[in-house]
Design an enzyme around this catalytic site. Structure first.
Site: not given
Length: 298
Positions: A54, A70, A75, A78, A95-96, A98, A133
């Site tokens: 990462q 959120s 839920g 993505q 997606g760390e 998330r 990103r």
């Protein structure tokens, strides 16, 4: 909200397949691989390990809490992306944020897109996806580019094709890593911009570089003002061309008497510091003017 629930429901039947030891999928040729690889499956958070590749190292706690709130309400919209390791073990590819926020939110599972990848492929996927990103800081992007070049043995030209960026853009990012670590931290923390950093790179003296950085911070200088400050420093390093002394001379009383005697009038001779001068010949009437003119024309 209904959309998020639907995504989670899609993976629940497939997640049971992953927990069956007789169906441990390790390659795309294994039985049931087509049902798992490339699909979104609901995975237990405890079964997912953080990706050591990462590139992102900074996670704002406040924004993580906002994301967790959120996720509690809506839920995980993505899915994250993981690669399958051993039986019921997965490694995060992207997606760390998330994943971290889901843990903060108290979730036990998270929707995940399953892939099979070796370490090299996992590194490339993680880095390339994260580079795209918008919330990565310039230093994180620079480090990602550097890792792709060094660990995957890519040239800047090849990297340019992989990430869809101009080679000059990649070069500008990589140059930021030459800055003093304190200045790099300033870019990461948002005290200065990438433009400030690019201006400071051209100062090779670390001490001077740090001094200018301090002025930029304390005086809140713009990029243009920083560039001007750097240029002023660089100009001071250029060798100064020594001015050649101008040869001057003085007109003595004897020489003035020669002019006065010749023209029959008190001639004024002046010499400037650069050696240039002028001769002033006075006349008192038209007749006197014509007399002097005849003397010159002789």
């Amino acid at each position: 909200m209904a959309k998020a629930v639907k995504k989670q429901a899609l993976g629940r039947g497939l997640s049971a397949l992953l927990k069956d030891p007789s169906n441990d999928i390790k390659s795309v040729e294994d039985k049931g691989a087509d049902k798992v690889v490339g699909n979104i499956i609901e995975l237990e958070l405890d079964a997912i390990e953080i990706n050591p590749f990462q590139p992102r190292t900074n996670f704002n706690e406040e924004t993580l809490k906002e994301l967790a709130k959120s996720i509690k309400e809506l839920g995980v919209i993505q899915p994250i992306t993981v690669r399958k390791l051993d039986f019921n073990k997965f490694q995060l590819i992207s997606g760390e944020r998330r994943l971290r926020a889901s843990k903060l939110a108290g979730l036990e599972t998270i929707p995940a897109y399953i892939r099979l990848a070796n370490d090299n492929e996992s590194l490339v996927m993680a880095l390339v996806e994260n580079i795209q990103r918008h919330d990565l800081d310039p230093i994180e992007i620079s480090l990602s580019y550097q890792r792709l070049i060094e660990e995957i043995n890519l040239t800047q030209e090849e990297l340019s094709e992989r990430v869809g960026k101009k080679r000059s853009t990649i070069t500008n990012y990589l140059r930021l890593l030459k800055l003093d670590p304190i200045i790099q931290t300033g870019i990461r923390d948002g005290f200065i911009s990438m433009g400030h950093g690019r201006a400071l790179i051209s100062v090779e003296d670390d001490e001077v570089q740090s001094d200018i950085y301090h002025k930029v911070i304390t005086q809140n200088l713009s990029v243009r003002e920083t560039e001007a400050l750097v240029k002023k420093y660089q100009d001071s390093l250029k060798p100064q061309t020594a001015k050649q002394p101008t040869k001057t001379f003085e007109v003595g009383e004897t020489q003035q008497k020669v002019f006065t005697g010749f023209f029959g009038a008190k001639v004024d001779v002046k010499v400037a510091g650069n050696g240039k001068g002028k001769i002033t010949i006075p006349f008192h009437s038209e007749e006197d003017f014509n007399r002097i003119l005849k003397l010159i024309n002789k």
